[in-house]
Design a protein around this motif. Sequence first.
Motif, mmCIF file in Angstrom:
data_model
loop_
_atom_site.group_PDB
_atom_site.id
_atom_site.type_symbol
_atom_site.label_atom_id
_atom_site.label_comp_id
_atom_site.label_asym_id
_atom_site.label_seq_id
_atom_site.Cartn_x
_atom_site.Cartn_y
_atom_site.Cartn_z
ATOM 1 N N LYS A 260 5.036 79.556 35.560
ATOM 2 C CA LYS A 260 4.542 78.196 35.306
ATOM 3 C C LYS A 260 4.020 78.059 33.879
ATOM 4 C CE LYS A 260 3.366 77.047 40.092
ATOM 5 N NZ LYS A 260 2.270 76.719 41.048
ATOM 6 N N ILE A 261 3.293 79.074 33.407
ATOM 7 C CA ILE A 261 2.775 79.049 32.031
ATOM 8 C C ILE A 261 3.927 79.055 31.038
ATOM 9 C CG2 ILE A 261 1.450 80.323 30.310
ATOM 10 C CD1 ILE A 261 -0.319 81.329 32.623
ATOM 11 N N ALA A 262 4.922 79.921 31.290
ATOM 12 C CA ALA A 262 6.074 80.023 30.391
ATOM 13 C C ALA A 262 6.866 78.725 30.358
ATOM 14 C CB ALA A 262 6.970 81.179 30.830
ATOM 15 N N GLN A 263 7.045 78.104 31.519
ATOM 16 C CA GLN A 263 7.772 76.831 31.583
ATOM 17 C C GLN A 263 7.038 75.728 30.829
ATOM 18 O OE1 GLN A 263 8.111 76.423 35.848
ATOM 19 N NE2 GLN A 263 10.199 77.225 35.887
ATOM 20 N N GLN A 264 5.716 75.823 30.802
ATOM 21 C CA GLN A 264 4.913 74.800 30.129
ATOM 22 C C GLN A 264 4.940 74.952 28.613
ATOM 23 O OE1 GLN A 264 0.852 74.647 31.490
ATOM 24 N NE2 GLN A 264 0.260 73.016 30.072
ATOM 25 N N TYR A 265 4.887 76.195 28.147
ATOM 26 C CA TYR A 265 4.747 76.425 26.707
ATOM 27 C C TYR A 265 6.034 76.927 26.028
ATOM 28 C CZ TYR A 265 -0.259 75.896 27.536
ATOM 29 O OH TYR A 265 -1.495 75.406 27.888
ATOM 30 N N LEU A 266 7.034 77.313 26.803
ATOM 31 C CA LEU A 266 8.308 77.766 26.240
ATOM 32 C C LEU A 266 9.409 76.847 26.750
ATOM 33 C CD1 LEU A 266 7.910 81.626 26.811
ATOM 34 C CD2 LEU A 266 7.485 80.351 24.703
ATOM 35 N N PRO A 267 9.790 75.833 25.975
ATOM 36 C CA PRO A 267 10.741 74.806 26.438
ATOM 37 C C PRO A 267 12.085 75.360 26.910
ATOM 38 C CG PRO A 267 9.694 74.141 24.382
ATOM 39 C CD PRO A 267 9.298 75.568 24.615
ATOM 40 N N LEU A 268 12.559 76.469 26.313
ATOM 41 C CA LEU A 268 13.872 77.013 26.671
ATOM 42 C C LEU A 268 13.770 78.205 27.624
ATOM 43 C CD1 LEU A 268 15.608 76.842 23.181
ATOM 44 C CD2 LEU A 268 15.760 75.214 25.062
ATOM 45 N N PHE A 269 12.605 78.369 28.249
ATOM 46 C CA PHE A 269 12.398 79.507 29.127
ATOM 47 C C PHE A 269 13.377 79.499 30.304
ATOM 48 C CE2 PHE A 269 10.376 81.225 32.992
ATOM 49 C CZ PHE A 269 10.198 82.538 32.602
#
Length: 415
Positions: A397-406
Amino acid sequence: MNRRELAAIGFMTFALFLGAGNLIFPPLMAQQAGENWLYAIAGFLVTAVGLPALTLIVLGRLPSIDKLTAALPQWMDRSFWFLILTTIGPAFALPRAVTVAYEMGIKPFYSGNGLLLFSIIFCGLTLALALKPGKLVDYIGRIMTPALIIMLALLTVFALFNPLGAPMAATEAYQQSPIANGLTQGYMTLDAIAAVVFGWVIINTIRLRSSGNESATFRYILIIVAIYAALMALCYLAMGYLGATSSNIAAHATNGGEILAAYAAGQFGAMGQVMLAVITLIACLTTTVGITTANAEYYQNSYGFKFKISAVVITLLTATISNVGLETIIKVSLPVILVLCPIAIALIMAVIFIPKISRSNVREISVGQLVVVTIATLFGTLDALNILAKLPESVIKIAQQYLPLFNDNVSCYCQ
Protein backbone atom coordinates in the motif's frame (compact mmCIF):
# COMPACT_ATOMS: atom_id res chain seq x y z
CA MET A 1 41.44 -8.52 -38.32
CA ASN A 2 40.20 -8.99 -41.86
CA ARG A 3 36.58 -8.83 -42.97
CA ARG A 4 36.10 -12.59 -42.82
CA GLU A 5 37.23 -12.74 -39.19
CA LEU A 6 35.03 -9.78 -38.25
CA ALA A 7 32.03 -11.41 -39.93
CA ALA A 8 32.72 -14.73 -38.19
CA ILE A 9 32.88 -13.12 -34.73
CA GLY A 10 29.78 -11.06 -35.54
CA PHE A 11 27.94 -14.27 -36.49
CA MET A 12 29.20 -15.93 -33.32
CA THR A 13 27.89 -13.01 -31.24
CA PHE A 14 24.48 -13.28 -32.89
CA ALA A 15 24.36 -17.04 -32.28
CA LEU A 16 25.37 -16.74 -28.63
CA PHE A 17 22.42 -14.45 -27.96
CA LEU A 18 19.90 -16.34 -30.10
CA GLY A 19 18.47 -18.97 -27.78
CA ALA A 20 15.12 -20.69 -28.07
CA GLY A 21 13.56 -18.06 -25.80
CA ASN A 22 14.49 -15.34 -28.30
CA LEU A 23 12.62 -17.23 -31.01
CA ILE A 24 9.53 -17.70 -28.85
CA PHE A 25 8.89 -14.17 -27.51
CA PRO A 26 8.37 -12.17 -30.77
CA PRO A 27 5.77 -14.43 -32.49
CA LEU A 28 3.32 -14.41 -29.58
CA MET A 29 3.81 -10.70 -28.97
CA ALA A 30 3.24 -9.89 -32.66
CA GLN A 31 0.15 -12.09 -32.80
CA GLN A 32 -1.34 -10.27 -29.81
CA ALA A 33 -0.32 -6.88 -31.25
CA GLY A 34 -2.09 -7.76 -34.52
CA GLU A 35 -2.25 -4.74 -36.82
CA ASN A 36 0.07 -2.87 -34.45
CA TRP A 37 2.78 -5.53 -34.55
CA LEU A 38 5.37 -3.24 -36.17
CA TYR A 39 4.98 -0.71 -33.35
CA ALA A 40 5.36 -3.50 -30.78
CA ILE A 41 8.46 -4.85 -32.54
CA ALA A 42 9.95 -1.34 -32.62
CA GLY A 43 9.70 -1.14 -28.84
CA PHE A 44 10.93 -4.72 -28.54
CA LEU A 45 14.07 -3.94 -30.55
CA VAL A 46 15.02 -1.06 -28.25
CA THR A 47 15.34 -3.29 -25.17
CA ALA A 48 16.04 -6.69 -26.75
CA VAL A 49 18.74 -5.44 -29.15
CA GLY A 50 19.60 -1.89 -28.09
CA LEU A 51 20.36 -2.65 -24.42
CA PRO A 52 22.62 -5.67 -25.15
CA ALA A 53 24.42 -3.73 -27.89
CA LEU A 54 24.99 -0.80 -25.53
CA THR A 55 26.27 -3.19 -22.86
CA LEU A 56 28.81 -4.75 -25.22
CA ILE A 57 30.02 -1.31 -26.34
CA VAL A 58 30.45 -0.17 -22.73
CA LEU A 59 32.33 -3.36 -21.86
CA GLY A 60 34.52 -2.85 -24.91
CA ARG A 61 35.59 0.57 -23.60
CA LEU A 62 36.86 -0.92 -20.34
CA PRO A 63 40.45 -2.20 -19.96
CA SER A 64 38.98 -5.58 -18.96
CA ILE A 65 35.45 -6.90 -18.41
CA ASP A 66 35.80 -7.14 -14.63
CA LYS A 67 36.48 -3.38 -14.48
CA LEU A 68 32.72 -2.91 -14.78
CA THR A 69 32.53 -3.35 -11.00
CA ALA A 70 36.01 -2.08 -10.10
CA ALA A 71 34.63 1.07 -8.47
CA LEU A 72 32.47 -0.93 -6.04
CA PRO A 73 33.56 -2.45 -2.70
CA GLN A 74 35.34 -5.76 -3.26
CA TRP A 75 32.66 -7.88 -1.56
CA MET A 76 30.01 -6.33 -3.81
CA ASP A 77 32.23 -6.75 -6.86
CA ARG A 78 32.84 -10.46 -6.21
CA SER A 79 29.22 -11.13 -5.24
CA PHE A 80 27.86 -9.55 -8.42
CA TRP A 81 30.04 -11.55 -10.81
CA PHE A 82 29.62 -14.81 -8.93
CA LEU A 83 25.83 -14.49 -8.78
CA ILE A 84 25.35 -13.29 -12.33
CA LEU A 85 27.62 -15.89 -13.95
CA THR A 86 26.38 -18.75 -11.79
CA THR A 87 22.71 -17.84 -12.20
CA ILE A 88 22.96 -17.18 -15.96
CA GLY A 89 24.85 -20.45 -16.01
CA PRO A 90 24.42 -23.82 -14.29
CA ALA A 91 21.80 -22.50 -11.85
CA PHE A 92 19.25 -21.36 -14.45
CA ALA A 93 20.00 -20.45 -18.07
CA LEU A 94 22.01 -23.56 -18.97
CA PRO A 95 19.50 -26.11 -17.58
CA ARG A 96 16.66 -24.11 -19.14
CA ALA A 97 18.37 -24.18 -22.54
CA VAL A 98 18.85 -27.97 -22.29
CA THR A 99 15.22 -28.48 -21.25
CA VAL A 100 13.86 -26.21 -24.01
CA ALA A 101 16.06 -27.96 -26.60
CA TYR A 102 14.57 -31.29 -25.54
CA GLU A 103 10.96 -30.03 -25.39
CA MET A 104 11.08 -28.40 -28.85
CA GLY A 105 13.76 -30.41 -30.61
CA ILE A 106 13.26 -34.01 -29.47
CA LYS A 107 9.96 -34.51 -27.64
CA PRO A 108 7.71 -33.91 -30.70
CA PHE A 109 9.30 -37.00 -32.30
CA TYR A 110 9.67 -39.20 -29.21
CA SER A 111 6.86 -40.36 -26.94
CA GLY A 112 8.99 -41.64 -24.05
CA ASN A 113 10.92 -39.75 -21.39
CA GLY A 114 14.38 -39.28 -22.81
CA LEU A 115 15.41 -36.10 -21.01
CA LEU A 116 18.13 -37.78 -18.92
CA LEU A 117 19.87 -39.34 -21.92
CA PHE A 118 19.41 -36.19 -23.99
CA SER A 119 20.83 -33.94 -21.27
CA ILE A 120 23.92 -36.15 -21.00
CA ILE A 121 24.51 -36.12 -24.76
CA PHE A 122 23.72 -32.42 -25.16
CA CYS A 123 25.95 -31.38 -22.24
CA GLY A 124 28.70 -33.67 -23.51
CA LEU A 125 28.62 -31.93 -26.90
CA THR A 126 28.58 -28.55 -25.14
CA LEU A 127 31.66 -29.55 -23.14
CA ALA A 128 33.50 -30.79 -26.23
CA LEU A 129 32.99 -27.45 -27.98
CA ALA A 130 33.67 -25.34 -24.87
CA LEU A 131 36.98 -27.08 -24.17
CA LYS A 132 38.36 -25.56 -27.36
CA PRO A 133 37.56 -21.86 -26.89
CA GLY A 134 40.14 -20.95 -29.52
CA LYS A 135 37.99 -22.78 -32.07
CA LEU A 136 34.77 -21.18 -30.89
CA VAL A 137 34.67 -18.73 -33.80
CA ASP A 138 35.23 -21.57 -36.27
CA TYR A 139 32.57 -23.84 -34.78
CA ILE A 140 29.88 -21.24 -34.18
CA GLY A 141 30.73 -18.24 -36.37
CA ARG A 142 31.66 -20.10 -39.54
CA ILE A 143 29.59 -23.31 -39.38
CA MET A 144 26.63 -23.33 -36.99
CA THR A 145 25.44 -19.74 -37.38
CA PRO A 146 25.30 -19.70 -41.20
CA ALA A 147 23.24 -22.92 -41.05
CA LEU A 148 20.92 -21.31 -38.50
CA ILE A 149 20.53 -18.15 -40.59
CA ILE A 150 19.79 -20.15 -43.77
CA MET A 151 17.01 -22.13 -42.08
CA LEU A 152 15.46 -19.03 -40.51
CA ALA A 153 15.69 -17.18 -43.83
CA LEU A 154 14.06 -20.09 -45.66
CA LEU A 155 11.12 -20.11 -43.27
CA THR A 156 10.76 -16.31 -43.52
CA VAL A 157 10.94 -16.16 -47.34
CA PHE A 158 8.20 -18.77 -47.67
CA ALA A 159 6.10 -16.83 -45.15
CA LEU A 160 6.53 -13.60 -47.14
CA PHE A 161 5.33 -15.18 -50.40
CA ASN A 162 2.78 -17.49 -48.79
CA PRO A 163 1.51 -15.97 -45.51
CA LEU A 164 -0.77 -18.28 -43.55
CA GLY A 165 -3.05 -15.53 -42.31
CA ALA A 166 -3.37 -11.78 -41.81
CA PRO A 167 -2.83 -9.61 -38.73
CA MET A 168 -5.84 -9.69 -36.40
CA ALA A 169 -7.20 -6.85 -34.31
CA ALA A 170 -4.79 -6.00 -31.50
CA THR A 171 -5.59 -7.03 -27.96
CA GLU A 172 -6.56 -4.23 -25.59
CA ALA A 173 -3.04 -3.85 -24.19
CA TYR A 174 -1.52 -3.49 -27.66
CA GLN A 175 -4.25 -1.14 -28.84
CA GLN A 176 -3.45 1.34 -26.08
CA SER A 177 0.36 1.14 -25.88
CA PRO A 178 2.00 -1.26 -28.36
CA ILE A 179 5.45 0.35 -28.12
CA ALA A 180 5.51 0.32 -24.30
CA ASN A 181 4.44 -3.33 -24.23
CA GLY A 182 7.11 -4.12 -26.82
CA LEU A 183 9.72 -2.47 -24.59
CA THR A 184 8.61 -4.69 -21.71
CA GLN A 185 8.67 -7.89 -23.75
CA GLY A 186 12.15 -7.09 -25.06
CA TYR A 187 13.40 -6.59 -21.51
CA MET A 188 12.03 -10.02 -20.60
CA THR A 189 14.39 -11.78 -23.04
CA LEU A 190 17.12 -11.24 -20.40
CA ASP A 191 19.59 -10.31 -23.17
CA ALA A 192 20.57 -7.13 -21.32
CA ILE A 193 21.91 -9.24 -18.46
CA ALA A 194 23.16 -11.99 -20.81
CA ALA A 195 25.32 -9.38 -22.56
CA VAL A 196 27.32 -8.96 -19.35
CA VAL A 197 27.97 -12.72 -19.32
CA PHE A 198 28.71 -13.07 -23.05
CA GLY A 199 31.02 -10.06 -22.79
CA TRP A 200 33.61 -12.39 -21.23
CA VAL A 201 33.67 -14.46 -24.43
CA ILE A 202 33.07 -11.84 -27.12
CA ILE A 203 35.36 -9.04 -25.93
CA ASN A 204 38.17 -11.46 -25.00
CA THR A 205 37.91 -13.12 -28.43
CA ILE A 206 38.18 -9.75 -30.17
CA ARG A 207 41.17 -8.70 -28.07
CA LEU A 208 42.98 -11.98 -28.66
CA ARG A 209 42.60 -11.61 -32.42
CA SER A 210 43.34 -7.88 -32.66
CA SER A 211 46.76 -6.27 -32.78
CA GLY A 212 46.58 -4.94 -29.22
CA ASN A 213 45.90 -1.39 -30.35
CA GLU A 214 43.05 -0.10 -28.15
CA SER A 215 41.51 2.20 -30.74
CA ALA A 216 41.60 -0.56 -33.38
CA THR A 217 40.12 -3.05 -30.92
CA PHE A 218 37.25 -0.73 -30.08
CA ARG A 219 36.59 -0.15 -33.77
CA TYR A 220 36.38 -3.93 -34.26
CA ILE A 221 33.98 -4.15 -31.33
CA LEU A 222 31.70 -1.51 -32.90
CA ILE A 223 31.68 -3.39 -36.23
CA ILE A 224 30.92 -6.72 -34.56
CA VAL A 225 28.17 -5.22 -32.41
CA ALA A 226 26.66 -3.67 -35.56
CA ILE A 227 26.66 -7.10 -37.26
CA TYR A 228 25.02 -8.68 -34.21
CA ALA A 229 22.41 -5.91 -33.94
CA ALA A 230 21.50 -6.07 -37.64
CA LEU A 231 21.15 -9.86 -37.66
CA MET A 232 19.19 -9.97 -34.41
CA ALA A 233 16.86 -7.16 -35.52
CA LEU A 234 16.15 -8.95 -38.81
CA CYS A 235 15.51 -12.18 -36.92
CA TYR A 236 13.06 -10.50 -34.54
CA LEU A 237 11.29 -8.79 -37.45
CA ALA A 238 10.97 -12.14 -39.22
CA MET A 239 9.67 -13.91 -36.09
CA GLY A 240 7.27 -11.02 -35.54
CA TYR A 241 5.94 -11.30 -39.09
CA LEU A 242 5.36 -15.02 -38.63
CA GLY A 243 3.41 -14.31 -35.46
CA ALA A 244 1.37 -11.49 -36.97
CA THR A 245 0.31 -13.65 -39.95
CA SER A 246 -0.44 -16.81 -37.95
CA SER A 247 -4.15 -16.15 -37.45
CA ASN A 248 -5.31 -19.06 -39.66
CA ILE A 249 -3.10 -21.74 -38.13
CA ALA A 250 -2.43 -20.75 -34.50
CA ALA A 251 -5.05 -18.19 -33.51
CA HIS A 252 -5.30 -19.49 -29.94
CA ALA A 253 -1.63 -20.27 -29.28
CA THR A 254 -0.44 -19.81 -25.71
CA ASN A 255 3.26 -19.42 -26.54
CA GLY A 256 5.52 -18.58 -29.44
CA GLY A 257 6.75 -22.15 -29.73
CA GLU A 258 3.28 -23.30 -30.76
CA ILE A 259 3.12 -20.57 -33.41
CA LEU A 260 6.49 -21.47 -34.91
CA ALA A 261 5.68 -25.18 -34.88
CA ALA A 262 2.34 -24.59 -36.61
CA TYR A 263 3.91 -22.24 -39.16
CA ALA A 264 6.77 -24.63 -39.97
CA ALA A 265 4.32 -27.53 -40.36
CA GLY A 266 1.96 -25.38 -42.44
CA GLN A 267 4.71 -24.33 -44.86
CA PHE A 268 6.77 -27.52 -45.11
CA GLY A 269 4.73 -30.31 -43.50
CA ALA A 270 6.75 -32.91 -41.59
CA MET A 271 9.99 -31.46 -42.95
CA GLY A 272 9.04 -28.14 -41.37
CA GLN A 273 8.83 -29.76 -37.94
CA VAL A 274 12.26 -31.27 -38.48
CA MET A 275 13.65 -27.91 -39.60
CA LEU A 276 12.24 -26.15 -36.52
CA ALA A 277 13.73 -28.86 -34.30
CA VAL A 278 17.16 -28.35 -35.88
CA ILE A 279 16.87 -24.55 -35.51
CA THR A 280 16.02 -24.95 -31.83
CA LEU A 281 18.82 -27.43 -31.15
CA ILE A 282 21.45 -25.25 -32.84
CA ALA A 283 20.20 -22.09 -31.12
CA CYS A 284 20.28 -23.75 -27.70
CA LEU A 285 23.67 -25.37 -28.33
CA THR A 286 25.40 -22.14 -29.31
CA THR A 287 23.98 -20.51 -26.17
CA THR A 288 25.10 -23.31 -23.83
CA VAL A 289 28.60 -23.32 -25.34
CA GLY A 290 28.93 -19.56 -24.91
CA ILE A 291 27.66 -19.51 -21.31
CA THR A 292 29.81 -22.50 -20.32
CA THR A 293 32.90 -20.84 -21.81
CA ALA A 294 32.15 -17.54 -20.06
CA ASN A 295 31.68 -19.26 -16.69
CA ALA A 296 34.83 -21.36 -17.02
CA GLU A 297 36.89 -18.29 -18.00
CA TYR A 298 35.50 -16.38 -15.03
CA TYR A 299 36.33 -19.09 -12.49
CA GLN A 300 39.79 -19.43 -14.02
CA ASN A 301 40.54 -15.69 -13.98
CA SER A 302 38.96 -14.91 -10.61
CA TYR A 303 39.61 -18.01 -8.52
CA GLY A 304 42.45 -19.78 -10.30
CA PHE A 305 40.46 -22.92 -11.20
CA LYS A 306 41.64 -24.65 -14.35
CA PHE A 307 39.44 -23.93 -17.35
CA LYS A 308 38.96 -27.62 -18.18
CA ILE A 309 37.97 -28.58 -14.63
CA SER A 310 35.54 -25.66 -14.38
CA ALA A 311 33.93 -26.54 -17.70
CA VAL A 312 33.48 -30.18 -16.67
CA VAL A 313 31.91 -29.24 -13.33
CA ILE A 314 29.58 -26.71 -15.01
CA THR A 315 28.32 -29.21 -17.59
CA LEU A 316 27.85 -31.93 -14.95
CA LEU A 317 25.80 -29.53 -12.83
CA THR A 318 23.82 -28.48 -15.89
CA ALA A 319 23.01 -32.07 -16.87
CA THR A 320 21.93 -32.85 -13.31
CA ILE A 321 19.81 -29.73 -12.74
CA SER A 322 18.17 -30.08 -16.17
CA ASN A 323 16.38 -33.18 -14.91
CA VAL A 324 14.91 -31.39 -11.89
CA GLY A 325 12.25 -29.83 -14.11
CA LEU A 326 11.86 -26.42 -15.70
CA GLU A 327 9.25 -25.22 -13.19
CA THR A 328 11.50 -26.03 -10.24
CA ILE A 329 14.50 -24.37 -11.90
CA ILE A 330 12.54 -21.17 -12.47
CA LYS A 331 11.05 -21.20 -8.95
CA VAL A 332 14.46 -21.48 -7.27
CA SER A 333 16.40 -19.10 -9.53
CA LEU A 334 13.73 -16.47 -10.22
CA PRO A 335 14.29 -14.32 -7.08
CA VAL A 336 18.00 -13.88 -7.81
CA ILE A 337 17.37 -13.07 -11.48
CA LEU A 338 14.70 -10.52 -10.60
CA VAL A 339 17.21 -8.65 -8.45
CA LEU A 340 20.21 -9.03 -10.80
CA CYS A 341 18.45 -7.58 -13.87
CA PRO A 342 18.10 -3.99 -12.60
CA ILE A 343 21.56 -4.15 -10.97
CA ALA A 344 23.24 -5.12 -14.24
CA ILE A 345 21.48 -2.36 -16.19
CA ALA A 346 22.18 0.17 -13.43
CA LEU A 347 25.88 -0.71 -13.55
CA ILE A 348 26.06 -0.12 -17.30
CA MET A 349 24.32 3.25 -16.95
CA ALA A 350 26.51 4.19 -13.98
CA VAL A 351 29.70 3.47 -15.92
CA ILE A 352 28.41 5.70 -18.74
CA PHE A 353 27.24 8.65 -16.65
CA ILE A 354 29.44 8.29 -13.55
CA PRO A 355 32.72 6.95 -14.97
CA LYS A 356 35.45 6.13 -12.48
CA ILE A 357 37.58 3.28 -13.73
CA SER A 358 40.91 2.95 -11.98
CA ARG A 359 43.72 1.44 -14.05
CA SER A 360 45.93 0.92 -11.00
CA ASN A 361 45.89 -1.99 -8.57
CA VAL A 362 44.38 0.22 -5.88
CA ARG A 363 40.61 -0.02 -5.62
CA GLU A 364 38.99 3.41 -5.76
CA ILE A 365 35.36 3.39 -4.64
CA SER A 366 32.90 5.52 -6.61
CA VAL A 367 30.26 6.82 -4.24
CA GLY A 368 28.00 7.64 -7.19
CA GLN A 369 28.15 4.12 -8.63
CA LEU A 370 27.71 2.61 -5.17
CA VAL A 371 24.56 4.67 -4.57
CA VAL A 372 23.12 3.77 -8.00
CA VAL A 373 23.74 0.04 -7.49
CA THR A 374 22.34 0.16 -3.94
CA ILE A 375 19.14 1.86 -5.13
CA ALA A 376 18.79 -0.64 -8.00
CA THR A 377 19.23 -3.50 -5.52
CA LEU A 378 16.59 -2.11 -3.17
CA PHE A 379 14.01 -1.54 -5.92
CA GLY A 380 14.83 -4.87 -7.57
CA THR A 381 14.35 -6.66 -4.26
CA LEU A 382 11.09 -4.82 -3.67
CA ASP A 383 9.77 -5.80 -7.11
CA ALA A 384 10.99 -9.40 -6.72
CA LEU A 385 9.20 -9.81 -3.40
CA ASN A 386 6.05 -8.29 -4.90
CA ILE A 387 6.07 -10.59 -7.94
CA LEU A 388 6.69 -13.61 -5.69
CA ALA A 389 3.81 -12.51 -3.41
CA LYS A 390 6.16 -12.24 -0.40
CA LEU A 391 5.67 -8.54 0.24
CA PRO A 392 3.51 -7.54 3.25
CA GLU A 393 0.24 -5.83 2.35
CA SER A 394 1.19 -2.74 4.36
CA VAL A 395 4.38 -2.29 2.32
CA ILE A 396 2.45 -2.77 -0.93
CA LYS A 397 0.00 0.00 0.00
CA ILE A 398 2.85 2.40 0.84
CA ALA A 399 4.65 1.55 -2.41
CA GLN A 400 1.48 2.01 -4.46
CA GLN A 401 0.98 5.42 -2.86
CA TYR A 402 4.48 6.79 -3.31
CA LEU A 403 5.77 4.81 -6.34
CA PRO A 404 3.44 5.50 -9.30
CA LEU A 405 4.89 2.69 -11.48
CA PHE A 406 5.09 0.11 -8.70
CA ASN A 407 2.17 -1.95 -10.05
CA ASP A 408 3.98 -2.25 -13.39
CA ASN A 409 7.14 -3.70 -11.79
CA VAL A 410 9.25 -1.25 -13.75
CA SER A 411 12.57 -2.22 -12.21
CA CYS A 412 12.46 -5.91 -13.10
CA TYR A 413 10.36 -7.31 -15.88
CA CYS A 414 12.34 -10.54 -15.95
CA GLN A 415 9.63 -12.95 -14.82
